[in-house]
Design an enzyme around this catalytic site. Sequence first.
Site, mmCIF file in Angstrom:
data_model
loop_
_atom_site.group_PDB
_atom_site.id
_atom_site.type_symbol
_atom_site.label_atom_id
_atom_site.label_comp_id
_atom_site.label_asym_id
_atom_site.label_seq_id
_atom_site.Cartn_x
_atom_site.Cartn_y
_atom_site.Cartn_z
ATOM 1 N N TYR A 15 0.825 -1.204 0.000
ATOM 2 C CA TYR A 15 0.000 0.000 0.000
ATOM 3 C C TYR A 15 0.866 1.264 0.000
ATOM 4 O O TYR A 15 2.080 1.200 0.194
ATOM 5 C CB TYR A 15 -0.926 0.000 1.205
ATOM 6 C CG TYR A 15 -0.244 -0.350 2.503
ATOM 7 C CD1 TYR A 15 0.734 0.477 3.040
ATOM 8 C CD2 TYR A 15 -0.572 -1.529 3.186
ATOM 9 C CE1 TYR A 15 1.358 0.167 4.220
ATOM 10 C CE2 TYR A 15 0.067 -1.852 4.380
ATOM 11 C CZ TYR A 15 1.022 -0.991 4.888
ATOM 12 O OH TYR A 15 1.651 -1.303 6.048
ATOM 13 N N SER A 246 8.050 1.506 7.431
ATOM 14 C CA SER A 246 7.933 0.660 6.247
ATOM 15 C C SER A 246 6.664 -0.160 6.313
ATOM 16 O O SER A 246 6.088 -0.366 7.372
ATOM 17 C CB SER A 246 9.135 -0.263 6.125
ATOM 18 O OG SER A 246 8.996 -1.311 7.069
ATOM 19 N N LYS A 247 6.272 -0.587 5.105
ATOM 20 C CA LYS A 247 5.057 -1.375 4.997
ATOM 21 C C LYS A 247 5.234 -2.655 5.791
ATOM 22 O O LYS A 247 4.336 -3.093 6.502
ATOM 23 C CB LYS A 247 4.811 -1.750 3.542
ATOM 24 C CG LYS A 247 4.842 -0.576 2.617
ATOM 25 C CD LYS A 247 4.942 -1.034 1.164
ATOM 26 C CE LYS A 247 5.347 0.145 0.288
ATOM 27 N NZ LYS A 247 5.582 -0.171 -1.088
ATOM 28 N N ARG A 248 6.415 -3.237 5.641
ATOM 29 C CA ARG A 248 6.611 -4.556 6.252
ATOM 30 C C ARG A 248 6.612 -4.517 7.778
ATOM 31 O O ARG A 248 5.975 -5.318 8.420
ATOM 32 C CB ARG A 248 7.918 -5.179 5.748
ATOM 33 C CG ARG A 248 7.640 -6.409 4.918
ATOM 34 C CD ARG A 248 8.857 -6.806 4.130
ATOM 35 N NE ARG A 248 9.241 -5.736 3.206
ATOM 36 C CZ ARG A 248 10.406 -5.697 2.578
ATOM 37 N NH1 ARG A 248 11.298 -6.625 2.784
ATOM 38 N NH2 ARG A 248 10.681 -4.723 1.740
ATOM 39 N N GLY A 251 2.942 -2.301 9.364
ATOM 40 C CA GLY A 251 1.570 -2.726 9.094
ATOM 41 C C GLY A 251 0.672 -1.571 8.705
ATOM 42 O O GLY A 251 1.133 -0.528 8.243
#
Length: 492
Positions: A15, A246-248, A251
């Site tokens: 995203y 970060s996305k990782r 969340g």
Amino acid sequence: MRETRLRFPPSPTGYLHIGGARTALYNWLYAKKHGGKLILRIEDTDEDRSTEESIQGILDSLEWLGIDYDEGPYFQTEFAKDHIDAAQTLLTKGVAYKCFCTREELETKREAALAKKGHLGYDRTCRCLTAEQLKEKEAAGLPFVLRFKIPERTGLHSYNDEILGRIQVDYKEMDDFVIVRSNGKPLYLLCNVVDDIRDRISHVIRGQDHMTNTLKQVLLYEALDAPLPIFAHMPLTLDTKKAKISKRSHGEIVAVQFYRDKGFIPWAFNNFLALLGWSAGNDQEFFSKEELIEQFSLERINKSSAIFNYRKNDPKFFTDPKAIYFNEHYLRTMDIKALGELVRVELELDNLWDDSYAGDREEWYLSTLDLIRDRFHTLKDFTTLGRAYFADDFTVEEKPLKKNILKNESLKEWFPELANRYEQLSDFNLEETERVARELASELDIKPGILINGMRTAVTGQLAGPSMFDILVTLGQDKIVARLRNIHLLFA
Ligand code: GLU
């Protein structure tokens, strides 16, 4: 003079997160301020990690934020031929070369260099192949990568960064980097430059995590005879533990869509993002779109990292309190008609919308929003905390239920009596509703607050809210009479 052309080139591998959204916003602001264009390019060359869902998520997030673009979306994969042609040009010009060293050979060289504490980069074996050696290897059909030849120069290689000043590295430190993999696929580093050249990008505003690429990319521009864009590398957005957002690792809390779904107001969120790493140089916090475009400048982007101050386990703040603070400000002060449009979407989602709110009851609808918005934090509050204004099936919260209702068993008789008196009123206005409530309290020899607080809970389900008599008039005689008569249900 070059045309002002900026780009936002997200990789669709997840995203759009707040760091990416901030980059998009700064590019958008710069383009708008200078009458330039913003190009959206989806960098989808990483086939394993790019997904349709991410592409859609990025487009939806930008749309929600109101960050529009003048060209695109372009998709990087559609320009594969340009990337290969550029690699071929570099090879033909003699500024790139085929490297046949195998993975094992490279590993052995690396280990040897490590042992000697020498330079760890590629030792340029294949850069020195004779024409004959090259032919031999080509004839044998050996796999190869293409490497870029770092120019034989002494001294410092540098470029100017609009935010950070001169960035430089000794040529000796630079490695002949790979530009095409052994499977024939050009590397991202090259594709990105080729696309920026083709799209005539004049300004590259991106995160500092790309700075090591930039030093190499500057050499690619030079080798491809293209003018350099202006570079501006923004400090990263970190969490409270100084880890990169970060996305990782973070969340959904860092996803733009999360804020849309939580009932944030798009411009409030942009305003929050804008100040996450930039300031006008004074105390101003709230900016209209026009003000922000007018005042935005690269010079005022902070040099140090921005902190996204969210507290994972704080029940009071589900995100950075600053984000909520901006949202509250806009929610409580924005033009009521504009708020009406935003709340309409929420009401529709919950099947609470009534077309009369845009017709003959518009005045009631807007004044109700105006009455209740002062305590609200997000647009969702209108359909949760404010549900009683739009529906009869609202929840009565436990705390006020205990405190204001259940403690007074007699309300079961008092409220139906109050309902009867309210029903008799020919003018259900502020003065009359207050007079009747106080009269009854005095007859019963109780504090008026017992009736008033009890009513608030019985007719809105809440502990706190606007003035009780405003609430009565807003909800209207019929609803109030019915809700007071139903008091026994709360004791059931
Ligand atoms: N696709 C890159 C990213 O998402 C953008 C790099 C750039 O701005 O040049 O990080």
